[in-house]
Design an enzyme around this catalytic site. Sequence first.
Site, PDB file in Angstrom:
ATOM      1  N   TRP A 141      -1.911  11.284   3.209  1.00 15.25           N
ATOM      2  CA  TRP A 141      -2.234  12.482   2.420  1.00 15.25           C
ATOM      3  C   TRP A 141      -1.438  13.696   2.861  1.00 15.25           C
ATOM      4  O   TRP A 141      -0.905  14.443   2.029  1.00 15.25           O
ATOM      5  CB  TRP A 141      -3.736  12.762   2.431  1.00 15.25           C
ATOM      6  CG  TRP A 141      -4.487  11.756   1.621  1.00 15.25           C
ATOM      7  CD1 TRP A 141      -5.412  10.852   2.083  1.00 15.25           C
ATOM      8  CD2 TRP A 141      -4.362  11.498   0.210  1.00 15.25           C
ATOM      9  NE1 TRP A 141      -5.869  10.070   1.054  1.00 15.25           N
ATOM     10  CE2 TRP A 141      -5.246  10.434  -0.103  1.00 15.25           C
ATOM     11  CE3 TRP A 141      -3.597  12.052  -0.820  1.00 15.25           C
ATOM     12  CZ2 TRP A 141      -5.386   9.924  -1.403  1.00 15.25           C
ATOM     13  CZ3 TRP A 141      -3.733  11.545  -2.114  1.00 15.25           C
ATOM     14  CH2 TRP A 141      -4.621  10.501  -2.388  1.00 15.25           C
ATOM     15  N   ASP A 174      -6.315  20.661   4.197  1.00  5.73           N
ATOM     16  CA  ASP A 174      -6.899  19.743   3.213  1.00  5.73           C
ATOM     17  C   ASP A 174      -8.112  19.103   3.874  1.00  5.73           C
ATOM     18  O   ASP A 174      -7.983  18.330   4.815  1.00  5.73           O
ATOM     19  CB  ASP A 174      -5.842  18.682   2.846  1.00  5.73           C
ATOM     20  CG  ASP A 174      -6.382  17.628   1.876  1.00  5.73           C
ATOM     21  OD1 ASP A 174      -7.575  17.689   1.517  1.00  5.73           O
ATOM     22  OD2 ASP A 174      -5.592  16.739   1.491  1.00  5.73           O
ATOM     23  N   LYS A 195     -15.537  13.086  -2.569  1.00  4.76           N
ATOM     24  CA  LYS A 195     -15.847  12.291  -1.382  1.00  4.76           C
ATOM     25  C   LYS A 195     -17.160  12.718  -0.733  1.00  4.76           C
ATOM     26  O   LYS A 195     -18.013  11.895  -0.509  1.00  4.76           O
ATOM     27  CB  LYS A 195     -14.692  12.328  -0.394  1.00  4.76           C
ATOM     28  CG  LYS A 195     -13.587  11.362  -0.845  1.00  4.76           C
ATOM     29  CD  LYS A 195     -12.220  11.876  -0.706  1.00  4.76           C
ATOM     30  CE  LYS A 195     -11.253  10.991  -1.492  1.00  4.76           C
ATOM     31  NZ  LYS A 195      -9.922  11.563  -1.538  1.00  4.76           N
TER      32      LYS A 195
HETATM   33  C1  LIG Z   1      -8.623  11.725  -1.844  1.00  2.45           C
HETATM   34  C2  LIG Z   1      -7.781  12.681  -1.125  1.00  2.45           C
HETATM   35  C3  LIG Z   1      -6.820  13.462  -1.794  1.00  2.45           C
HETATM   36  C4  LIG Z   1      -6.527  13.316  -3.268  1.00  2.45           C
HETATM   37  O1  LIG Z   1      -7.541  13.852  -4.003  1.00  2.45           O
HETATM   38  P1  LIG Z   1      -7.454  13.927  -5.623  1.00  2.45           P
HETATM   39  O2  LIG Z   1      -8.646  14.771  -5.913  1.00  2.45           O
HETATM   40  O3  LIG Z   1      -7.533  12.529  -6.119  1.00  2.45           O
HETATM   41  O4  LIG Z   1      -6.182  14.567  -5.973  1.00  2.45           O
HETATM   42  C5  LIG Z   1      -6.101  14.359  -1.048  1.00  2.45           C
HETATM   43  N1  LIG Z   1      -6.292  14.503   0.271  1.00  2.45           N
HETATM   44  C6  LIG Z   1      -7.185  13.762   0.944  1.00  2.45           C
HETATM   45  C7  LIG Z   1      -7.371  13.960   2.414  1.00  2.45           C
HETATM   46  C8  LIG Z   1      -7.961  12.828   0.263  1.00  2.45           C
HETATM   47  O5  LIG Z   1      -8.852  12.093   0.926  1.00  2.45           O
END
Ligand SMILES: *Cc1c(COP(=O)(O)O)cnc(C)c1O
Length: 361
Positions: A102, A172, A196
């Site tokens: 990511w 993030d 999540k």
């Molecule tokens: C799932 C995830 C993403 C991507 O998220 P989307 O909402 O599908 O764009 C980005 N960063 C991390 C750490 C993730 O777990």
Amino acid sequence: MTYTYNFNAGPGALPPEVLHEAQEELRNFHGIGASILEISHRSSPYEAIHNEAQLLIKELLVLSSDYEVLFLHGGASLQFSMVPLNFLAEGKTAGYVHSGTWSGKAWKEAQKIGKTLVLASGEEEGFKRLPDLNNLDIPKDSAYVHLTSNETIGGIQYKSFPDTGEVPLFADLSSDIMSRPIEASKFSLIYAGAQKNIGPAGVTLVIVRRSLLESIPGSIPDMLSYNVHAKHRSLFNTPPVFSVYMMNLVLKWILNHCGLPGMAARNQQKADVLYHVLDHSGGFYRGLAHKDSRSMMNITFGACSPDIENKLLVELEQEGFMGLKGHRDAGHLRASIYNAVPFEHCKSLADFLIDFQQRNG
Ligand SMILES: *Cc1c(COP(=O)(O)O)cnc(C)c1O
């Protein structure tokens, strides 16, 4: 197939109480005679939900009044490009911590916009260990430092965050937001897709320090500008109303479960019961991440041979365990144990793994 246990990596499990509540009031929201899906985002019932969700976020994360809380579209993936579009000015460099899939994607998008620098990388160790963030060499004129708190695919998670001095720290937090208390004041920008830990897909939470907004160029298209969204309190266009509503319910559920300290205690207990099985299996199972980097949210592991792993995955399905196949980047298995996954489900998985080893070891 009917599943009993949800270990999906994302979208992940939601609290049953929240699903029940949403179902109960779906056709007739608070007696208004219509569902929340069918009314204006400028109506008072929706605005109340929207504002309350922002307040809940501020309360749970203990944010000072310096921060704006935004509800955007486009997922965390859009943030990979929005962050540099808004903050990576010409002549500046953005520092990235490359700890896995990511953060790698975030870095790759930033390279399309401006100059970047990798401040620390876990690539040599196959992203199985967190790059060390002590003594980072951050150029003084950097636009920002970006990191990913929990690498969802590799299953590694930072326990603490660096002090970046004058340079703003961006993160993030998609896969561990609200899973534990964090020192929010260390960050100038936090983003997370909701799906999540805090709701369904469709809404992306962005928390940004207000003083940063002034530097955002007016030349950025409105929908991609944090400044525009902040000025309109995330009501510049139609927000993802149902996702915000669901997130509001999940945030209340978190608050009612002792907030972030409650989540942290619960998540630690869940992770411990699973890592314990891996570490006491005499090598039949193994955790993929180094012990010092292990995630409390995504437990990546393998079994002693590919054949055994395949057999295990088949049996897990048959026993009602959903979502345990590892991501193709990491392979093997992964148990995602986000906030809403109860301890009992982790205990059932741990017991099943022990039983499987006894039959196949
Ligand atoms: C799932 C995830 C993403 C991507 O998220 P989307 O909402 O599908 O764009 C980005 N960063 C991390 C750490 C993730 O777990």
